[in-house]
Design a protein around this motif. Structure first.
Motif, short mmCIF file in Angstrom:
data_model
loop_
_atom_site.label_atom_id
_atom_site.label_comp_id
_atom_site.label_asym_id
_atom_site.label_seq_id
_atom_site.Cartn_x
_atom_site.Cartn_y
_atom_site.Cartn_z
N VAL A 189 0.95 -1.02 0.57
CA VAL A 189 0.32 -0.27 -0.16
C VAL A 189 1.11 1.15 0.32
O VAL A 189 1.83 0.99 0.84
CB VAL A 189 -0.80 -0.03 1.33
CG1 VAL A 189 -0.46 -0.07 2.64
CG2 VAL A 189 -1.59 1.11 1.02
N LEU A 197 0.75 5.34 0.57
CA LEU A 197 0.14 6.36 1.27
C LEU A 197 0.50 7.45 0.93
O LEU A 197 1.17 7.98 1.25
CB LEU A 197 -0.46 5.81 2.83
CG LEU A 197 -1.07 4.88 3.12
CD1 LEU A 197 -0.52 4.39 4.70
CD2 LEU A 197 -2.45 4.52 3.09
N ALA A 235 -4.70 5.21 -0.96
CA ALA A 235 -4.25 4.60 -0.67
C ALA A 235 -3.87 3.90 -1.75
O ALA A 235 -5.37 3.06 -1.92
CB ALA A 235 -4.77 4.01 0.91
N ILE A 295 -3.42 1.48 7.32
CA ILE A 295 -3.97 2.24 6.53
C ILE A 295 -4.78 3.19 7.89
O ILE A 295 -5.05 4.58 7.61
CB ILE A 295 -5.51 1.69 5.70
CG1 ILE A 295 -4.43 1.73 4.34
CG2 ILE A 295 -6.20 2.91 5.63
CD1 ILE A 295 -5.40 0.33 3.51
N HIS A 343 -2.28 5.65 9.60
CA HIS A 343 -3.18 7.35 9.06
C HIS A 343 -4.08 7.55 8.92
O HIS A 343 -3.50 9.39 9.09
CB HIS A 343 -2.38 7.20 7.35
CG HIS A 343 -0.82 6.64 6.82
ND1 HIS A 343 -0.19 5.25 7.34
CD2 HIS A 343 -0.01 7.66 6.78
CE1 HIS A 343 1.38 5.95 6.77
NE2 HIS A 343 1.17 6.98 6.16
N THR A 364 -10.75 9.65 2.62
CA THR A 364 -9.94 8.57 2.39
C THR A 364 -10.50 7.56 0.66
O THR A 364 -11.41 7.46 1.13
CB THR A 364 -10.26 6.94 3.54
OG1 THR A 364 -9.73 8.08 4.70
CG2 THR A 364 -8.71 6.34 3.51
N LEU A 389 -9.22 4.66 -1.48
CA LEU A 389 -9.13 3.51 -1.68
C LEU A 389 -8.97 3.22 -2.89
O LEU A 389 -9.94 2.83 -3.87
CB LEU A 389 -9.42 1.77 -0.58
CG LEU A 389 -9.70 1.97 0.41
CD1 LEU A 389 -10.72 1.03 1.34
CD2 LEU A 389 -8.48 2.14 0.93
N ARG A 402 -12.45 0.36 6.66
CA ARG A 402 -12.05 1.30 6.94
C ARG A 402 -12.83 2.63 7.01
O ARG A 402 -12.82 3.84 7.01
CB ARG A 402 -11.16 1.78 5.56
CG ARG A 402 -9.71 0.53 5.46
CD ARG A 402 -8.95 0.35 6.90
NE ARG A 402 -9.49 -0.03 7.84
CZ ARG A 402 -9.63 -1.46 8.64
NH1 ARG A 402 -9.92 -2.76 7.70
NH2 ARG A 402 -10.66 -1.17 9.80
#
Length: 87
Positions: free
Chosen positions: A4, A6, A15, A33, A36, A45, A47, A66
């Motif tokens: 990953v 970030l 991410a 994740i 962070h 966020t 993904l 998440r």
């Protein structure tokens, strides 16, 4: 090997996931994740699944967890380039 990357850009934490997401790797990704998200408290966020080659049901758990983490801190979660099996 699953990885990953970030990147924080303003109020968005991206991410970028790559490789295979299975039970083992989902746990590792979750920790990185979440660390962070909790530190940066981003509004969004994101993904990005564009480089994911395999994902089992653990990936769904990764997403849902998440989402809860982001919402708890007042943010939201978005998914980009979802693999066919996720759609």
């Amino acid at each position: 090997m699953t990885q990953v990357q970030l990147q924080q850009n303003g109020k968005t934490l991206t991410a970028r996931l790559s490789g295979e997401i299975d039970h083992h790797w989902a746990g590792i990704l979750r920790e990185k994740i979440d660390e962070h998200i909790q530190a940066a408290k981003p509004a969004v966020t994101l993904l990005d699944f564009s480089a994911v080659t395999f994902m089992d049901s653990s990936g769904i758990g990764l997403i849902l967890g998440r989402q809860r983490c982001a919402r708890t801190l007042g943010g939201s979660l978005r998914i980009q380039h979802a693999p066919e099996q996720l759609r």
